[in-house]
Write a protein that holds these residues in place. Structure first.
Motif, PDB file in Angstrom:
ATOM      1  N   VAL A 364       0.869  -1.185   0.000  1.00 51.35           N
ATOM      2  CA  VAL A 364       0.000   0.000   0.000  1.00 51.35           C
ATOM      3  C   VAL A 364       0.898   1.226   0.000  1.00 51.35           C
ATOM      4  O   VAL A 364       1.863   1.286   0.771  1.00 51.35           O
ATOM      5  CB  VAL A 364      -0.930   0.028   1.241  1.00 51.35           C
ATOM      6  N   PHE A 365       0.585   2.192  -0.860  1.00 53.75           N
ATOM      7  CA  PHE A 365       1.366   3.428  -0.881  1.00 53.75           C
ATOM      8  C   PHE A 365       0.453   4.602  -0.561  1.00 53.75           C
ATOM      9  O   PHE A 365      -0.670   4.696  -1.076  1.00 53.75           O
ATOM     10  CB  PHE A 365       2.017   3.666  -2.244  1.00 53.75           C
ATOM     11  N   VAL A 366       0.940   5.507   0.308  1.00 52.71           N
ATOM     12  CA  VAL A 366       0.191   6.705   0.664  1.00 52.71           C
ATOM     13  C   VAL A 366       1.115   7.902   0.472  1.00 52.71           C
ATOM     14  O   VAL A 366       2.206   7.949   1.048  1.00 52.71           O
ATOM     15  CB  VAL A 366      -0.305   6.656   2.135  1.00 52.71           C
ATOM     16  N   GLY A 367       0.690   8.860  -0.333  1.00 56.09           N
ATOM     17  CA  GLY A 367       1.524  10.024  -0.607  1.00 56.09           C
ATOM     18  C   GLY A 367       0.721  11.300  -0.723  1.00 56.09           C
ATOM     19  O   GLY A 367      -0.480  11.329  -0.425  1.00 56.09           O
ATOM     20  N   ASN A 368       1.388  12.359  -1.157  1.00 57.47           N
ATOM     21  CA  ASN A 368       0.762  13.666  -1.321  1.00 57.47           C
ATOM     22  C   ASN A 368       0.592  13.938  -2.814  1.00 57.47           C
ATOM     23  O   ASN A 368       1.564  13.861  -3.582  1.00 57.47           O
ATOM     24  CB  ASN A 368       1.637  14.737  -0.673  1.00 57.47           C
ATOM     25  N   SER A 369      -0.616  14.257  -3.244  1.00 60.48           N
ATOM     26  CA  SER A 369      -0.896  14.410  -4.680  1.00 60.48           C
ATOM     27  C   SER A 369      -0.174  15.599  -5.301  1.00 60.48           C
ATOM     28  O   SER A 369      -0.067  15.677  -6.531  1.00 60.48           O
ATOM     29  CB  SER A 369      -2.411  14.551  -4.911  1.00 60.48           C
ATOM     30  N   PHE A 370       0.328  16.533  -4.484  1.00 61.55           N
ATOM     31  CA  PHE A 370       1.058  17.690  -5.013  1.00 61.55           C
ATOM     32  C   PHE A 370       2.563  17.437  -5.061  1.00 61.55           C
ATOM     33  O   PHE A 370       3.320  18.318  -5.440  1.00 61.55           O
ATOM     34  CB  PHE A 370       0.764  18.936  -4.176  1.00 61.55           C
ATOM     35  N   SER A 371       2.974  16.245  -4.700  1.00 62.01           N
ATOM     36  CA  SER A 371       4.390  15.878  -4.740  1.00 62.01           C
ATOM     37  C   SER A 371       4.689  15.107  -6.024  1.00 62.01           C
ATOM     38  O   SER A 371       3.991  14.138  -6.351  1.00 62.01           O
ATOM     39  CB  SER A 371       4.746  15.018  -3.526  1.00 62.01           C
ATOM     40  N   THR A 372       5.733  15.522  -6.745  1.00 66.14           N
ATOM     41  CA  THR A 372       6.129  14.809  -7.951  1.00 66.14           C
ATOM     42  C   THR A 372       6.594  13.401  -7.618  1.00 66.14           C
ATOM     43  O   THR A 372       6.308  12.454  -8.359  1.00 66.14           O
ATOM     44  CB  THR A 372       7.258  15.569  -8.673  1.00 66.14           C
ATOM     45  N   PHE A 373       7.306  13.233  -6.508  1.00 63.78           N
ATOM     46  CA  PHE A 373       7.764  11.913  -6.060  1.00 63.78           C
ATOM     47  C   PHE A 373       6.577  10.972  -5.911  1.00 63.78           C
ATOM     48  O   PHE A 373       6.560   9.862  -6.470  1.00 63.78           O
ATOM     49  CB  PHE A 373       8.500  12.075  -4.728  1.00 63.78           C
ATOM     50  N   SER A 374       5.560  11.399  -5.168  1.00 64.78           N
ATOM     51  CA  SER A 374       4.364  10.572  -4.964  1.00 64.78           C
ATOM     52  C   SER A 374       3.635  10.318  -6.281  1.00 64.78           C
ATOM     53  O   SER A 374       3.181   9.199  -6.556  1.00 64.78           O
ATOM     54  CB  SER A 374       3.410  11.254  -3.975  1.00 64.78           C
ATOM     55  N   SER A 375       3.523  11.347  -7.108  1.00 64.84           N
ATOM     56  CA  SER A 375       2.751  11.240  -8.346  1.00 64.84           C
ATOM     57  C   SER A 375       3.345  10.222  -9.315  1.00 64.84           C
ATOM     58  O   SER A 375       2.614   9.456  -9.953  1.00 64.84           O
ATOM     59  CB  SER A 375       2.668  12.610  -9.027  1.00 64.84           C
ATOM     60  N   LEU A 376       4.679  10.201  -9.422  1.00 71.81           N
ATOM     61  CA  LEU A 376       5.289   9.255 -10.353  1.00 71.81           C
ATOM     62  C   LEU A 376       5.226   7.825  -9.822  1.00 71.81           C
ATOM     63  O   LEU A 376       5.121   6.876 -10.605  1.00 71.81           O
ATOM     64  CB  LEU A 376       6.740   9.643 -10.644  1.00 71.81           C
ATOM     65  N   ILE A 377       5.268   7.654  -8.507  1.00 70.49           N
ATOM     66  CA  ILE A 377       5.078   6.322  -7.934  1.00 70.49           C
ATOM     67  C   ILE A 377       3.684   5.806  -8.263  1.00 70.49           C
ATOM     68  O   ILE A 377       3.503   4.657  -8.693  1.00 70.49           O
ATOM     69  CB  ILE A 377       5.315   6.338  -6.415  1.00 70.49           C
ATOM     70  N   VAL A 378       2.676   6.657  -8.086  1.00 73.00           N
ATOM     71  CA  VAL A 378       1.299   6.252  -8.379  1.00 73.00           C
ATOM     72  C   VAL A 378       1.131   5.976  -9.877  1.00 73.00           C
ATOM     73  O   VAL A 378       0.407   5.060 -10.272  1.00 73.00           O
ATOM     74  CB  VAL A 378       0.296   7.324  -7.900  1.00 73.00           C
ATOM     75  N   LEU A 379       1.801   6.750 -10.718  1.00 73.75           N
ATOM     76  CA  LEU A 379       1.758   6.507 -12.162  1.00 73.75           C
ATOM     77  C   LEU A 379       2.254   5.096 -12.484  1.00 73.75           C
ATOM     78  O   LEU A 379       1.616   4.346 -13.235  1.00 73.75           O
ATOM     79  CB  LEU A 379       2.602   7.541 -12.899  1.00 73.75           C
ATOM     80  N   GLU A 380       3.404   4.709 -11.898  1.00 74.95           N
ATOM     81  CA  GLU A 380       3.946   3.375 -12.171  1.00 74.95           C
ATOM     82  C   GLU A 380       3.065   2.281 -11.585  1.00 74.95           C
ATOM     83  O   GLU A 380       2.873   1.222 -12.201  1.00 74.95           O
ATOM     84  CB  GLU A 380       5.367   3.263 -11.616  1.00 74.95           C
ATOM     85  N   ARG A 381       2.510   2.504 -10.419  1.00 72.67           N
ATOM     86  CA  ARG A 381       1.621   1.513  -9.812  1.00 72.67           C
ATOM     87  C   ARG A 381       0.329   1.390 -10.619  1.00 72.67           C
ATOM     88  O   ARG A 381      -0.224   0.286 -10.759  1.00 72.67           O
ATOM     89  CB  ARG A 381       1.332   1.893  -8.351  1.00 72.67           C
ATOM     90  N   SER A 382      -0.149   2.502 -11.158  1.00 72.55           N
ATOM     91  CA  SER A 382      -1.345   2.470 -12.018  1.00 72.55           C
ATOM     92  C   SER A 382      -1.074   1.666 -13.281  1.00 72.55           C
ATOM     93  O   SER A 382      -1.915   0.890 -13.745  1.00 72.55           O
ATOM     94  CB  SER A 382      -1.775   3.896 -12.384  1.00 72.55           C
ATOM     95  N   GLN A 383       0.135   1.845 -13.842  1.00 72.48           N
ATOM     96  CA  GLN A 383       0.524   1.082 -15.025  1.00 72.48           C
ATOM     97  C   GLN A 383       0.533  -0.412 -14.740  1.00 72.48           C
ATOM     98  O   GLN A 383       0.130  -1.231 -15.572  1.00 72.48           O
ATOM     99  CB  GLN A 383       1.917   1.522 -15.500  1.00 72.48           C
ATOM    100  N   LYS A 384       1.012  -0.794 -13.556  1.00 74.18           N
ATOM    101  CA  LYS A 384       1.034  -2.204 -13.173  1.00 74.18           C
ATOM    102  C   LYS A 384      -0.388  -2.765 -13.123  1.00 74.18           C
ATOM    103  O   LYS A 384      -0.651  -3.879 -13.602  1.00 74.18           O
ATOM    104  CB  LYS A 384       1.690  -2.378 -11.796  1.00 74.18           C
ATOM    105  N   MET A 385      -1.310  -2.006 -12.530  1.00 76.23           N
ATOM    106  CA  MET A 385      -2.692  -2.471 -12.428  1.00 76.23           C
ATOM    107  C   MET A 385      -3.335  -2.598 -13.802  1.00 76.23           C
ATOM    108  O   MET A 385      -4.036  -3.565 -14.097  1.00 76.23           O
ATOM    109  CB  MET A 385      -3.500  -1.516 -11.543  1.00 76.23           C
ATOM    110  N   ILE A 386      -3.081  -1.609 -14.650  1.00 78.34           N
ATOM    111  CA  ILE A 386      -3.654  -1.634 -15.994  1.00 78.34           C
ATOM    112  C   ILE A 386      -3.142  -2.838 -16.777  1.00 78.34           C
ATOM    113  O   ILE A 386      -3.875  -3.482 -17.527  1.00 78.34           O
ATOM    114  CB  ILE A 386      -3.322  -0.323 -16.732  1.00 78.34           C
ATOM    115  N   SER A 387      -1.859  -3.169 -16.592  1.00 81.79           N
ATOM    116  CA  SER A 387      -1.283  -4.326 -17.285  1.00 81.79           C
ATOM    117  C   SER A 387      -1.938  -5.631 -16.853  1.00 81.79           C
ATOM    118  O   SER A 387      -1.895  -6.629 -17.569  1.00 81.79           O
ATOM    119  CB  SER A 387       0.227  -4.392 -17.049  1.00 81.79           C
ATOM    120  N   GLU A 388      -2.558  -5.632 -15.658  1.00 78.41           N
ATOM    121  CA  GLU A 388      -3.261  -6.814 -15.179  1.00 78.41           C
ATOM    122  C   GLU A 388      -4.754  -6.736 -15.437  1.00 78.41           C
ATOM    123  O   GLU A 388      -5.534  -7.549 -14.923  1.00 78.41           O
ATOM    124  CB  GLU A 388      -2.992  -7.008 -13.685  1.00 78.41           C
ATOM    125  N   GLY A 389      -5.174  -5.729 -16.226  1.00 76.35           N
ATOM    126  CA  GLY A 389      -6.574  -5.633 -16.606  1.00 76.35           C
ATOM    127  C   GLY A 389      -7.447  -4.803 -15.700  1.00 76.35           C
ATOM    128  O   GLY A 389      -8.663  -4.730 -15.893  1.00 76.35           O
TER     129      GLY A 389
END
Length: 438
Positions: A364-389
């Motif tokens: 589980v990842f929890v971050g701040n939506s105004f942080s670039t660090f957090s945003s790019l982590i969520v981007l990669e995690r979103s990509q992982k989920m999308i790859s699994e449908g």
């Protein structure tokens, strides 16, 4: 006339059985069919040309098929600021080279965070952080990196001066790039971009294109192995906290952990307060107490659960971040985890890369939506989920869930967060946003 036609027919009939005649006829038929069915073949370079790598593309700015020329290059200024600002700047440089139909020369990153005096930045080569060959292999046919050894004539250079100021619009920037993709500028072996850091360039590409570049970034083994050590230690401690874990199978199973990008450092609090005042948005800053309360509302991992706190220790003025957590959540930071010494061996950029990987791998990842660090982590995690449908993480239990603690969600907990991969540009995640798709 009838006699002449009859003789010509007899001539054709007599010679049709010859091998030569049949071959000529078949060749004519093939050429006619090719001209009718595949007219786009005409006028294009052959795929096996040593100076062209043919690729397919669906970008608005490029032809359906074009080639990355092995003899044309783009050079960019040193990339600066934080790790994830540098990753965005790198991706933007790659996509600029792609638009200009060129190879991006291996850029110089910045190991230090000191950025006000550019000449005092500590440079570090791209291939000291990310794997050069793996990048080119993963991104083959999309973007390509080159070394300065590949250049045949270092004096064959044209300078592209990036515009500045309010009058320099997105449209003008795009027009400039289009201009440099044509003669006479396109004839130079090297286009050297002068001026500001690529992170500050105008954005012309959808998130999907950026995500593709990020997917090709693979940490060098030395850094990846350090992240392995930290994650293994977190899971080992978590396993030891479980009193019911006595069997051999239990000792071998993966123990979940939560990673929290806890932005409460003094530099961030100054920045976010100013940002709230300018934008009139009140969901940017979060206090330590607010973060702990909202993380405690997340339902999922079995108690007790390790909470890894990703925080810039050198900028942290609060020594009580391990106190006050909900029962069942056991917080650890670098010092308590016993890895401070390992982190201190490396410059800022490498430390940040290790922390990024530890957060990326969390259950589980929890971050701040105004942080670039957090945003790019969520981007990669979103990509992982999308790859699994998985198309949304907003209302269902999924693997790799992410949350924004600065935005209030259900049951007064953090809000579910997933990147909108179909967004037309990167602005929503590179400059700060409370648009979290859920």
């Amino acid at each position: 006339m009838d006699y002449l036609i009859h003789n010509q027919f007899r001539f054709f009939k007599t010679h049709w059985n010859s091998v030569t005649c049949r071959c000529v006829a078949l060749l004519v038929i093939v050429l006619v069919l090719r001209a009718v069915l595949f007219p786009t073949f005409l006028g294009f370079p052959r795929i096996e040309n040593d100076n062209i790598v043919m690729i397919h593309n669906h970008s608005l700015f490029l032809k359906p098929e074009f080639g990355i020329r092995k003899i044309k290059f783009l050079e960019v200024p040193q990339i600066v600021w934080g790790l994830n600002n540098q990753k965005i700047a790198f991706a933007r440089s790659c996509l600029t080279a792609r638009m200009l139909n060129r190879i991006l020369l291996l850029p110089s990153l910045s190991a230090s965070l000191f950025y006000k005096e550019i000449d005092q930045l500590q440079p570090i080569s791209f291939d000291k952080v990310f794997q050069f060959e793996r990048f080119n292999s993963h991104c083959k046919g999309f973007v390509q990196l080159g070394r300065y050894l590949d250049i045949s004539n270092r004096t064959d250079v044209i300078e592209l001066q990036k515009g500045t100021g309010r009058k320099w619009t997105v449209d003008r920037d795009l027009d400039q790039l289009k201009q440099f993709s044509n003669d006479p500028y396109d004839g130079y072996e090297i286009i050297r971009v002068a001026g500001k850091n690529p992170f500050m360039w105008h954005d012309h590409w959808p998130i999907r294109d950026y995500a593709k570049v990020f997917e090709c970034l693979v940490l060098v083994d030395k850094i990846s192995n350090e992240a392995d050590r930290v994650v293994s230690k977190i899971r080992e401690i978590g396993r030891g906290l479980r009193r019911d874990c006595v069997s051999e199978n239990c000792k071998l199973e993966t123990v979940p952990y939560i990673a929290v990008h806890m932005r409460i450092e003094k530099d961030w609090m100054i920045h976010c307060k100013k940002r709230e005042q300018r934008s009139n948005i009140r969901e940017i800053c979060s206090s330590k107490e607010e973060i702990m309360e909202r993380v405690g509302k997340i339902v999922g991992p079995k108690a007790p659960t390790i909470v890894y706190l990703a925080v810039a220790d050198s900028l942290l003025e609060d020594n009580s971040i391990l106190n006050g957590w909900k029962k069942g959540l056991v917080p650890f930071e670098k010092k308590k985890l016993g890895v401070v010494g390992m982190y201190k061996k490396y410059p800022y950029l490498i430390q940040s890369a290790i922390d990024y990987e530890v957060c990326l791998r969390a259950d589980v990842f929890v971050g701040n939506s105004f942080s670039t660090f957090s945003s790019l982590i969520v981007l990669e995690r979103s990509q992982k989920m999308i790859s699994e449908g998985v198309t949304t993480s907003c209302a269902m239990d999924v693997r790799w869930p992410s949350y924004a603690y600065n935005i209030l969600g259900e049951s007064n907990g953090p809000h579910r967060w997933m990147t909108n991969i179909s967004a037309s540009n990167l602005q929503a995640i590179s400059y700060g946003s409370n648009d979290i798709c859920c």
